[in-house]
Design an enzyme around this catalytic site. Structure first.
Site, PDB file in Angstrom:
ATOM      1  CB  THR A  52      -0.941  -0.018   1.217  1.00  0.00           C
ATOM      2  OG1 THR A  52      -1.695  -1.241   1.218  1.00  0.00           O
ATOM      3  CG2 THR A  52      -1.906   1.148   1.192  1.00  0.00           C
ATOM      4  CE1 TYR A 140       2.256  -8.756   2.477  1.00  0.00           C
ATOM      5  CE2 TYR A 140       3.829  -7.095   1.762  1.00  0.00           C
ATOM      6  CZ  TYR A 140       2.540  -7.574   1.804  1.00  0.00           C
ATOM      7  OH  TYR A 140       1.536  -6.890   1.168  1.00  0.00           O
ATOM      8  CE  LYS A 168       0.492  -6.785   4.973  1.00  0.00           C
ATOM      9  NZ  LYS A 168       0.878  -5.618   4.132  1.00  0.00           N
ATOM     10  CB  VAL A 208      -0.289  -5.380   8.430  1.00  0.00           C
ATOM     11  CG1 VAL A 208       0.332  -4.217   7.660  1.00  0.00           C
ATOM     12  CG2 VAL A 208       0.687  -5.881   9.504  1.00  0.00           C
TER      13      VAL A 208
END
Length: 298
Positions: A52, A140, A168, A208
């Site tokens: 993002t 991630y 994440k 997150v």
């Protein structure tokens, strides 16, 4: 096993990276947005330069400047996690060390993308980054973007490293997530807003969140209700947010839609960088309508 919560916060915003009208990094805007997310919306962590946050299209110098600015603004009140993952191990190590020097409290490290390395290569990459600094690492796992999923066996192996402390999770694989949570003390964070409550119900410690950029207090309230044991209220709040999550993620990348909403509200954000394109007027109008309905229902 008992996860290690708190190292990366509970309600972490996957913060957008504000640019000015010319497309240049806006550190002051980032500070204003960070203060709003922490002091007004209740986020206790900010993840910078992730998906993002347009990490793939910001320079090394911009990433470092962003970390310094946000740490200065809210680093005493929130965990600041710097996204440093790339498809190049040496480059990722350089970014990790720069983030540590800039004051980051943790690192978000995505699996290498494009090259599609095997599990042993992925593990070696992530271990090299974890060895490079003294900061805790949040893995991630987002195979839909990287082309490579972390397997349960690889995650359990990585969990043995003292600085690899969380995940994440954007893998959309609850079986894998459950297996790893059951067999390790990795702290799991939902990286998919529609799965925050489902993942917390099987042991995740937080999220997150992209939607937290515009509705952080609503995400916090949902998690507050869940932690208090009011699961019916948590589910109500989760379902009330789903139309906004859908609007933010289904028609364009979250960066595009979040920046459109922030711009419409006069908040820092600015344009997106190519290859992304800005939201048009029709999409922005739909986003504003859905946002108003979702936040009113809370």
């Amino acid at each position: 096993m008992t996860p290690r919560p708190g190292l990366f916060g509970r309600t972490a915003a996957a913060m957008i990276t504000p640019f000015d009208a010319a497309g240049t990094l806006d550190p002051e805007g980032a500070q204003r947005l960070a203060i709003r997310l922490v002091d007004e919306e209740g986020c206790d962590a900010l993840v910078l330069s992730g998906t993002t946050g347009e990490g793939p299209t910001t320079s090394d110098a911009e990433k470092t400047t962003l970390v310094r600015a946000v740490v200065e603004a809210v680093g005493d009140r929130a965990a600041i996690v710097a996204g440093v993952g790339t498809y190049d191990t040496r480059h990722t190590v350089v970014l990790a060390r720069a983030a540590e020097r800039a004051g980051a409290h943790g690192l978000l490290v995505v699996t290498p993308y494009y090259s599609r390395p095997g599990q042993e290569a992925v593990a070696q990459h992530l271990l090299s980054v974890a060895d490079a600094t003294g900061l805790p690492v949040l893995l991630y796992d987002i195979p839909g973007r990287t082309g490579t999923a972390l397997t349960a066996d690889t995650l359990l192996r990585l969990a043995e490293h003292p600085r690899i402390q969380g995940v994440k999770d954007c893998a959309y694989d609850l079986m894998k997530s459950a297996k790893v949570m059951a067999a390790s003390d990795l702290a799991y964070y939902s990286g998919c807003d529609e799965l925050i409550l489902p993942l917390c119900s099987i042991g995740a410690v937080g999220c997150v969140s992209t939607v937290a950029n515009v509705a952080g207090s609503q995400v916090c309230a949902m998690l507050d209700a869940y932690e208090k044991g009011d699961h019916r209220e948590a589910a109500r709040r989760h379902l009330a947010l789903i139309p906004l999550v859908d609007a933010l993620m289904s028609e364009a990348p979250g960066t595009v839609t979040v920046k459109a909403l922030l711009h419409a509200q006069g908040l820092p954000g600015g344009p997106v960088r190519g290859p992304l394109l800005p939201a048009d007027a029709a999409l922005t109008a739909r986003l504003l309508e859905t946002f108003a309905q979702a936040t009113a229902s809370q």
